[in-house]
Design a protein around this motif. Structure first.
Motif, PDB file in Angstrom:
ATOM      1  N   THR A  10       6.075  -5.791  -6.997  1.00 14.06           N
ATOM      2  CA  THR A  10       6.007  -4.936  -8.175  1.00 14.06           C
ATOM      3  C   THR A  10       4.903  -3.922  -7.953  1.00 14.06           C
ATOM      4  N   SER A  11       5.296  -2.668  -7.855  1.00 14.15           N
ATOM      5  CA  SER A  11       4.341  -1.593  -7.581  1.00 14.15           C
ATOM      6  C   SER A  11       5.009  -0.272  -7.931  1.00 14.15           C
ATOM      7  N   SER A  12       4.196   0.705  -8.297  1.00 17.95           N
ATOM      8  CA  SER A  12       4.766   2.015  -8.623  1.00 17.95           C
ATOM      9  C   SER A  12       5.154   2.803  -7.378  1.00 17.95           C
ATOM     10  N   GLY A  57      -0.844  -0.667  -4.358  1.00 20.38           N
ATOM     11  CA  GLY A  57      -1.069   0.678  -3.836  1.00 20.38           C
ATOM     12  C   GLY A  57      -2.545   1.002  -3.712  1.00 20.38           C
ATOM     13  N   ARG A  58      -3.319   0.642  -4.701  1.00 18.80           N
ATOM     14  CA  ARG A  58      -4.764   0.890  -4.672  1.00 18.80           C
ATOM     15  C   ARG A  58      -5.424   0.040  -3.593  1.00 18.80           C
ATOM     16  N   PHE A  59      -5.010  -1.213  -3.466  1.00 16.79           N
ATOM     17  CA  PHE A  59      -5.568  -2.097  -2.441  1.00 16.79           C
ATOM     18  C   PHE A  59      -5.266  -1.532  -1.055  1.00 16.79           C
ATOM     19  N   LEU A  60      -4.023  -1.115  -0.845  1.00 13.59           N
ATOM     20  CA  LEU A  60      -3.635  -0.548   0.446  1.00 13.59           C
ATOM     21  C   LEU A  60      -4.502   0.679   0.761  1.00 13.59           C
ATOM     22  N   ALA A  61      -4.675   1.556  -0.207  1.00 15.44           N
ATOM     23  CA  ALA A  61      -5.467   2.774  -0.008  1.00 15.44           C
ATOM     24  C   ALA A  61      -6.935   2.465   0.287  1.00 15.44           C
ATOM     25  N   SER A  74      -3.168  -8.856  -5.176  1.00 17.70           N
ATOM     26  CA  SER A  74      -3.880  -7.808  -5.922  1.00 17.70           C
ATOM     27  C   SER A  74      -3.031  -7.311  -7.097  1.00 17.70           C
ATOM     28  N   ALA A  75      -3.716  -6.883  -8.142  1.00 14.02           N
ATOM     29  CA  ALA A  75      -3.034  -6.350  -9.325  1.00 14.02           C
ATOM     30  C   ALA A  75      -2.412  -4.993  -9.018  1.00 14.02           C
TER      31      ALA A  75
END
Length: 70
Positions: A7-9, A53-57, A49-50
């Motif tokens: 689940t991710s944008s 995308g932010r974690f990957l970045a 992670s919640a």
């Protein structure tokens, strides 16, 4: 490599091969990237992670060698 839907944008699915420490990320636009030398613990943290995308970045992108495969 088999990927798990998430689940991710902006991320569609994520796969990981512990034997080669390779992380594979498929984005919503169907592009696929492989990141090399990613520790298993970092993959586990990404999956938990919640905001994937932010974690990957913040922790993976531009920190590990990668290639676009699709």
């Amino acid at each position: 490599m088999q990927r798990t839907p998430v689940t991710s944008s902006n991320i569609r699915s994520i796969g990981y091969d512990a034997g080669t420490t390779t992380l594979e990320v498929e984005f919503k636009d169907f592009s696929v990237y492989r990141y090399f030398g990613v520790p298993a613990q970092l993959h586990a943290s990404l999956m938990n992670s919640a905001s994937k995308g932010r974690f990957l970045a913040n922790f993976i992108k531009n920190k590990f060698t990668y290639t676009q495969i699709k």
